[in-house]
Write a protein that holds these residues in place. Structure first.
Motif, PDB file in Angstrom:
ATOM      1  N   LEU A 106      66.835  17.483 -36.080  1.00 44.50           N
ATOM      2  CA  LEU A 106      66.195  17.643 -37.384  1.00 44.50           C
ATOM      3  C   LEU A 106      66.904  18.662 -38.264  1.00 44.50           C
ATOM      4  N   ASP A 107      67.235  18.244 -39.462  1.00 47.42           N
ATOM      5  CA  ASP A 107      67.606  19.136 -40.560  1.00 47.42           C
ATOM      6  C   ASP A 107      67.323  18.393 -41.857  1.00 47.42           C
ATOM      7  N   VAL A 108      67.135  19.128 -42.942  1.00 49.80           N
ATOM      8  CA  VAL A 108      66.777  18.525 -44.218  1.00 49.80           C
ATOM      9  C   VAL A 108      67.813  18.955 -45.254  1.00 49.80           C
ATOM     10  N   SER A 109      68.761  18.076 -45.506  1.00 52.37           N
ATOM     11  CA  SER A 109      69.865  18.352 -46.422  1.00 52.37           C
ATOM     12  C   SER A 109      69.384  18.418 -47.868  1.00 52.37           C
ATOM     13  N   LEU A 110      70.138  19.148 -48.674  1.00 57.36           N
ATOM     14  CA  LEU A 110      69.852  19.231 -50.108  1.00 57.36           C
ATOM     15  C   LEU A 110      70.554  18.139 -50.897  1.00 57.36           C
ATOM     16  N   TYR A 111      71.361  17.343 -50.214  1.00 60.08           N
ATOM     17  CA  TYR A 111      72.195  16.355 -50.889  1.00 60.08           C
ATOM     18  C   TYR A 111      71.864  14.952 -50.399  1.00 60.08           C
ATOM     19  N   PRO A 112      72.029  13.959 -51.275  1.00 63.47           N
ATOM     20  CA  PRO A 112      71.890  12.577 -50.795  1.00 63.47           C
ATOM     21  C   PRO A 112      73.016  12.269 -49.824  1.00 63.47           C
ATOM     22  N   TRP A 113      72.747  11.357 -48.882  1.00 61.29           N
ATOM     23  CA  TRP A 113      73.751  11.034 -47.876  1.00 61.29           C
ATOM     24  C   TRP A 113      74.818  10.128 -48.475  1.00 61.29           C
ATOM     25  N   GLU A 114      76.008  10.684 -48.635  1.00 61.89           N
ATOM     26  CA  GLU A 114      77.143   9.924 -49.155  1.00 61.89           C
ATOM     27  C   GLU A 114      78.302  10.148 -48.194  1.00 61.89           C
TER      28      GLU A 114
ATOM     29  N   LEU B 296      83.307  18.312 -53.594  1.00 62.10           N
ATOM     30  CA  LEU B 296      82.265  18.465 -54.590  1.00 62.10           C
ATOM     31  C   LEU B 296      82.577  17.604 -55.811  1.00 62.10           C
ATOM     32  N   LYS B 297      81.554  16.967 -56.350  1.00 66.46           N
ATOM     33  CA  LYS B 297      81.716  16.187 -57.563  1.00 66.46           C
ATOM     34  C   LYS B 297      81.796  17.123 -58.770  1.00 66.46           C
ATOM     35  N   PRO B 298      82.382  16.675 -59.874  1.00 71.33           N
ATOM     36  CA  PRO B 298      82.447  17.521 -61.077  1.00 71.33           C
ATOM     37  C   PRO B 298      81.053  17.995 -61.482  1.00 71.33           C
ATOM     38  N   GLY B 299      80.914  19.293 -61.644  1.00 75.57           N
ATOM     39  CA  GLY B 299      79.633  19.851 -62.051  1.00 75.57           C
ATOM     40  C   GLY B 299      78.653  20.089 -60.919  1.00 75.57           C
ATOM     41  N   GLU B 300      79.012  19.639 -59.717  1.00 67.90           N
ATOM     42  CA  GLU B 300      78.121  19.807 -58.572  1.00 67.90           C
ATOM     43  C   GLU B 300      78.237  21.227 -58.028  1.00 67.90           C
ATOM     44  N   SER B 301      77.114  21.790 -57.626  1.00 62.31           N
ATOM     45  CA  SER B 301      77.072  23.136 -57.090  1.00 62.31           C
ATOM     46  C   SER B 301      76.457  23.106 -55.705  1.00 62.31           C
ATOM     47  N   ASP B 302      76.796  24.109 -54.890  1.00 61.35           N
ATOM     48  CA  ASP B 302      76.142  24.213 -53.592  1.00 61.35           C
ATOM     49  C   ASP B 302      75.189  25.417 -53.549  1.00 61.35           C
ATOM     50  N   GLU B 303      74.663  25.771 -54.718  1.00 57.97           N
ATOM     51  CA  GLU B 303      73.698  26.870 -54.793  1.00 57.97           C
ATOM     52  C   GLU B 303      72.320  26.399 -54.334  1.00 57.97           C
ATOM     53  N   PHE B 304      71.641  27.251 -53.607  1.00 57.37           N
ATOM     54  CA  PHE B 304      70.287  26.959 -53.134  1.00 57.37           C
ATOM     55  C   PHE B 304      69.296  27.442 -54.191  1.00 57.37           C
ATOM     56  N   THR B 305      69.040  26.573 -55.164  1.00 50.95           N
ATOM     57  CA  THR B 305      68.206  26.949 -56.304  1.00 50.95           C
ATOM     58  C   THR B 305      66.723  26.906 -55.938  1.00 50.95           C
ATOM     59  N   PRO B 306      65.873  27.590 -56.702  1.00 49.68           N
ATOM     60  CA  PRO B 306      64.430  27.514 -56.458  1.00 49.68           C
ATOM     61  C   PRO B 306      63.898  26.080 -56.499  1.00 49.68           C
ATOM     62  N   GLU B 307      64.464  25.261 -57.371  1.00 49.33           N
ATOM     63  CA  GLU B 307      64.013  23.868 -57.465  1.00 49.33           C
ATOM     64  C   GLU B 307      64.326  23.104 -56.180  1.00 49.33           C
TER      65      GLU B 307
END
Length: 374
Positions: A277-285, A291-302
């Motif tokens: 079990l783990d819950v990724s922040l990203y869709p499975w691709e 990283l895609k243009p403009g994509e960040s790996d920041e763990f935001t509050p949202e």
């Protein structure tokens, strides 16, 4: 989510004021991240539901990692060191040291231990499929090598390991195929799965034997896994359970999909475990490699809130199926390290677990433990 409002009161990774004794017991004894030991951990909140496990490496059973492990988990699975390649790197040579270290820790601390994984198309070691001249071995030779491997590894940890992932990820990702194309299938044939279970049962008649796979909740692949499992059961193959790799994300699976899969697998009379079990922040691709243009790996509050809601739903379902589930295992200890930091995008930081990089409980942790006893 019934506890979503509570999450809005959480700041800095630690709950503010709490009113009940039980909630206070959930707080870390030391808040500075140096000592993660708690008065009450995940395993204690879920003691009437199922064992709570974690994937470990040899260094996980040392220092502060070991403290966090012992505070929250009563089961563990070696992440890599018992796979065929690492533990059996050459035909006549085994590397026992790392696996022995983890097994000794389990015995010392009376932890349940799962074995992972006996037969897999990856990390198998090329030697097992080739003769001394580099040519592909035949069916009987490969069956003999499989049996030797299973006999050796399972027998060594008999009495310590209570359950084995005997065959891992044998179902194809191609909807038009049932079994994955692999050297096991090519050389032995479809009965390589049944043979692996038969050899494992003979090596340790008391161990629980599992088939383990990912995307086992997705309807299309779920149905093919079910078809294969049903055939094994109907043909009296010695299988005890199915492991659902919970490599999920804030995007899914849905509650309906999860409940349907648990119903289907348990209808076969098999035990069910959530094994990774783990819950990724990203869709499975799977094919994304940067990283895609403009994509960040920041763990935001949202993103944190979405992850909290996902964990809340998953564990609500798990509790509803406590008579079906015989274990829930997280794949790694904390956000300090996750395999998802390296796959599918190398170096893209993910935050998929309940404890942060400083070993402190995240907001999602409190959501998972904040439930009324059913």
């Amino acid at each position: 989510m019934k506890n979503a409002a509570l999450a809005l009161l959480i700041t800095g990774g630690v709950l503010g004021c709490k009113s009940t004794t039980e909630e206070k017991e959930a707080e870390p004894v030391v808040q500075n991240g140096q000592n993660a030991t708690q008065q009450k951990g995940l395993k204690d909140y879920y003691k009437d539901y199922f064992p709570v496990g974690v994937a470990v490496a040899p260094n996980t059973v040392e220092g502060e990692s070991a403290e966090l492990l012992l505070a929250h988990f009563n089961s563990m699975t070696p992440e890599n060191v018992m796979k065929m390649g690492p533990i059996h790197p050459e035909k006549n040579r085994f590397h026992w040291e790392d696996a022995d270290k983890i097994a000794a820790f389990a015995r010392e601390h009376d932890l349940k231990m799962r074995g992972h994984a006996l037969v897999w198309h990856q990390q198998a070691g090329d030697w097992i499929f080739e003769d001394e001249n580099g040519k592909q071995v035949d069916r009987e030779e490969l069956l003999g090598r499989m049996k030797t491997h299973i006999d050796s590894v399972v027998s060594r940890y008999k009495g310590t390991i209570y359950a084995w992932d005997v065959v891992n990820e044998a179902i194809s990702d191609n909807p038009d195929e049932l079994l994955r194309k692999s050297a096991w299938l090519e050389i032995i044939g479809e009965d390589f799965i049944a043979k692996a279970f038969e050899y494992a049962r003979a090596a340790d008649p008391d161990a629980k034997l599992y088939y383990n796979d990912y995307n086992a909740i997705i309807p299309e692949k779920r149905d093919r896994i079910y078809k294969m499992l049903k055939s094994l059961v109907e043909n009296d193959v010695p299988i005890d359970g199915v492991g659902i790799q919970g490599h999920w994300s804030i995007f899914g699976p849905s509650e309906e999909e999860l409940r349907k899969a648990l119903d289907m697998y348990s209808s076969l009379g098999l035990e069910v475990q959530i094994t990774e079990l783990d819950v990724s922040l990203y869709p499975w691709e799977k094919d994304q490699r940067e990283l895609k243009p403009g994509e960040s790996d920041e763990f935001t509050p949202e993103l944190e809130q979405k992850q909290l809601e996902a964990y809340d739903m998953f564990f609500e379902v798990f509790r509803d199926y406590k008579d079906v589930l015989t274990g829930v295992t997280f794949w790694n200890l904390s956000d300090r390290y996750s395999w998802l930091d390296h796959y599918p995008v190398e170096g893209r930081k993910n935050y998929p677990l309940l404890f942060d990089e400083e070993f402190k409980p995240k907001n999602a942790y409190y959501e998972v433990i904040n439930f009324e006893e059913e």
